[in-house]
Design a protein around this motif. Sequence first.
Motif, PDB file in Angstrom:
ATOM      1  N   GLY A 104     -20.719  -8.245  -8.416  1.00 54.95           N
ATOM      2  CA  GLY A 104     -20.426  -8.694 -10.007  1.00 54.95           C
ATOM      3  C   GLY A 104     -20.641  -7.373 -10.826  1.00 54.95           C
ATOM      4  O   GLY A 104     -20.825  -7.416 -11.952  1.00 54.95           O
ATOM      5  N   ALA A 122       0.999  -1.291  -0.005  1.00 53.93           N
ATOM      6  CA  ALA A 122       0.068   0.122   0.083  1.00 53.93           C
ATOM      7  C   ALA A 122       0.892   1.088   0.023  1.00 53.93           C
ATOM      8  O   ALA A 122       2.013   1.219   0.526  1.00 53.93           O
ATOM      9  CB  ALA A 122      -0.945   0.085   1.295  1.00 53.93           C
ATOM     10  N   ARG A 158     -13.330  -0.242  -9.900  1.00 56.93           N
ATOM     11  CA  ARG A 158     -14.145   0.571 -10.608  1.00 56.93           C
ATOM     12  C   ARG A 158     -13.721   2.093 -10.424  1.00 56.93           C
ATOM     13  O   ARG A 158     -13.860   2.697 -11.394  1.00 56.93           O
ATOM     14  CB  ARG A 158     -15.531   0.445  -9.897  1.00 56.93           C
ATOM     15  N   ASN A 159     -13.064   2.501  -9.385  1.00 53.09           N
ATOM     16  CA  ASN A 159     -12.906   3.873  -9.230  1.00 53.09           C
ATOM     17  C   ASN A 159     -11.526   4.297  -9.815  1.00 53.09           C
ATOM     18  O   ASN A 159     -11.464   5.422 -10.490  1.00 53.09           O
ATOM     19  CB  ASN A 159     -12.571   4.152  -7.644  1.00 53.09           C
ATOM     20  N   GLY A 203     -16.864 -16.450   0.849  1.00 49.48           N
ATOM     21  CA  GLY A 203     -17.147 -14.918   1.711  1.00 49.48           C
ATOM     22  C   GLY A 203     -15.933 -14.902   2.760  1.00 49.48           C
ATOM     23  O   GLY A 203     -15.710 -13.971   3.042  1.00 49.48           O
ATOM     24  N   PHE A 252     -16.231 -18.277  -4.059  1.00 48.71           N
ATOM     25  CA  PHE A 252     -15.775 -18.640  -2.724  1.00 48.71           C
ATOM     26  C   PHE A 252     -16.835 -18.220  -1.846  1.00 48.71           C
ATOM     27  O   PHE A 252     -17.889 -17.675  -1.825  1.00 48.71           O
ATOM     28  CB  PHE A 252     -14.480 -17.950  -2.449  1.00 48.71           C
ATOM     29  N   ILE A 283     -10.364  -4.389   1.449  1.00 55.24           N
ATOM     30  CA  ILE A 283      -9.866  -5.458   1.234  1.00 55.24           C
ATOM     31  C   ILE A 283      -8.503  -5.925   1.966  1.00 55.24           C
ATOM     32  O   ILE A 283      -8.225  -6.763   2.537  1.00 55.24           O
ATOM     33  CB  ILE A 283      -9.474  -5.748  -0.281  1.00 55.24           C
ATOM     34  N   GLY A 324      -8.227  -1.867  -2.077  1.00 55.79           N
ATOM     35  CA  GLY A 324      -8.283  -0.572  -1.158  1.00 55.79           C
ATOM     36  C   GLY A 324      -8.351  -1.088   0.191  1.00 55.79           C
ATOM     37  O   GLY A 324      -8.176  -2.389   0.550  1.00 55.79           O
ATOM     38  N   ALA A 325      -8.975  -0.134   0.963  1.00 55.41           N
ATOM     39  CA  ALA A 325      -9.028  -0.225   2.473  1.00 55.41           C
ATOM     40  C   ALA A 325      -9.944  -1.664   2.933  1.00 55.41           C
ATOM     41  O   ALA A 325      -9.432  -2.007   3.767  1.00 55.41           O
ATOM     42  CB  ALA A 325      -9.439   1.026   2.897  1.00 55.41           C
TER      43      ALA A 325
END
Length: 348
Positions: A78, A7, A52-53, A117, A115, A142, A139-140
């Motif tokens: 998804g 990170a 996405r971001n 979860g 999987f 994860i 990111g955060a």
Amino acid sequence: MHIILSAAISADGYLDDMADTPLTFSSREDIEDVHALRAMSDAILVGANTCRNDNPSLTVRHGNTDIQPTKIVMTRSGNFDRNTRFFTEGTAEKIVLTSGDPCDHLKDIATIIPFDGSANDATCQLQAHGIKTLMIEGGAQIQQYFLDAGTIDEIRLSKNQHIIVNDPRAPAFPQHALPSATVMREQTYGQNSVTWHATAKNIDQTLLRHAVAQAEKSPAADRYRVGCVIADTHHRIISTGFTQETDATCHAEQAAIDKALKNGFDLTGCAIYSSMEPCSKRASAPKSCSERIIDAKFKKVVYAYREPAIFVDCEGHAMLEKAGLTVIENTVFAPLVIRQNAHLLSGA
Ligand SMILES: NC(=O)c1ccc[n+]([C@@H]2O[C@H](COP(=O)([O-])OP(=O)(O)OC[C@H]3O[C@@H](n4cnc5c(N)ncnc54)[C@H](OP(=O)(O)O)[C@@H]3O)[C@@H](O)[C@H]2O)c1
């Protein structure tokens, strides 16, 4: 499986600000180092929001660009645009790791791995898919998810000392994960100070990976490319070495030991990590690396790949054990060592 979390953060610990375009924290040298780490990993994983971001391509674009690790994105919803760079860029396999939506709409452009979860099942499914070294880039959510589950082996944290975000709405690195981790190494790359933390999960394996990374610096074309690190009793890396670091015949362990002794370290009780079994016979020097390790009173030797009988019959493991040292062969990174030495080991 070996899991690295990487990170880049602001001086006050944020991963991004709230602007539409992602904030860049890394200096060029830092980016090059991260790309070298990507090239040493079987796969890179991000969360769906990052995909996405930020629209990252997650490819290796510095150093050895022939090596492109598998790309993984984690999702429940998804919900993806098929035209994001994750899916469109690079030749590597793309995996959608999903604990919710079956993602049938992405089947033609990615491998879908369901999987249950839990972080443990996520890593088990990836391991079953052949992934041995995983780099998690955020990111955060994860980061927190894998850290809380205790699945991370090491953390590479790059802090830009000049950027302050100071916005509680912005995503922040889960700092609470760090106190139980050991700082193995600190390095400065331009404006970035990089700290390497080992969690308690498997410190020997983590230090071994740093030894294997050192081998990447070796220019050797007619001999083994070997890397080495020496750690003190607090698991801090106090010296490093690689084949031909100081002269044409110099071995990695020899370079690391000589540097440590020159810098005044007492190596009694220390541990030495090498990408290959330390040599037991030497034509080009009066002492083998195994003899040097015994003389310096190391306590432990960890290596990734046993030397095949191409040049000599290496008896380093047996010699060191006979001298009373703890000797561990850990083969998690052996495929990487074989790749680094493909010029000699192509049939291995
Ligand atoms: N500075 C850095 O090093 C760095 C690196 C990466 C990202 N970032 C920044 O971090 C920010 C994004 O972070 P974030 O926390 O918002 O999101 P994130 O961690 O990137 O992704 C979160 C998403 O991951 C999926 N997810 C989380 N837990 C899951 C589970 N157990 N099972 C399946 N899917 C799961 C969900 O996707 P769905 O919503 O699809 O269900 C969730 O919305 C961006 O601003 C980015 O710039 C910074």
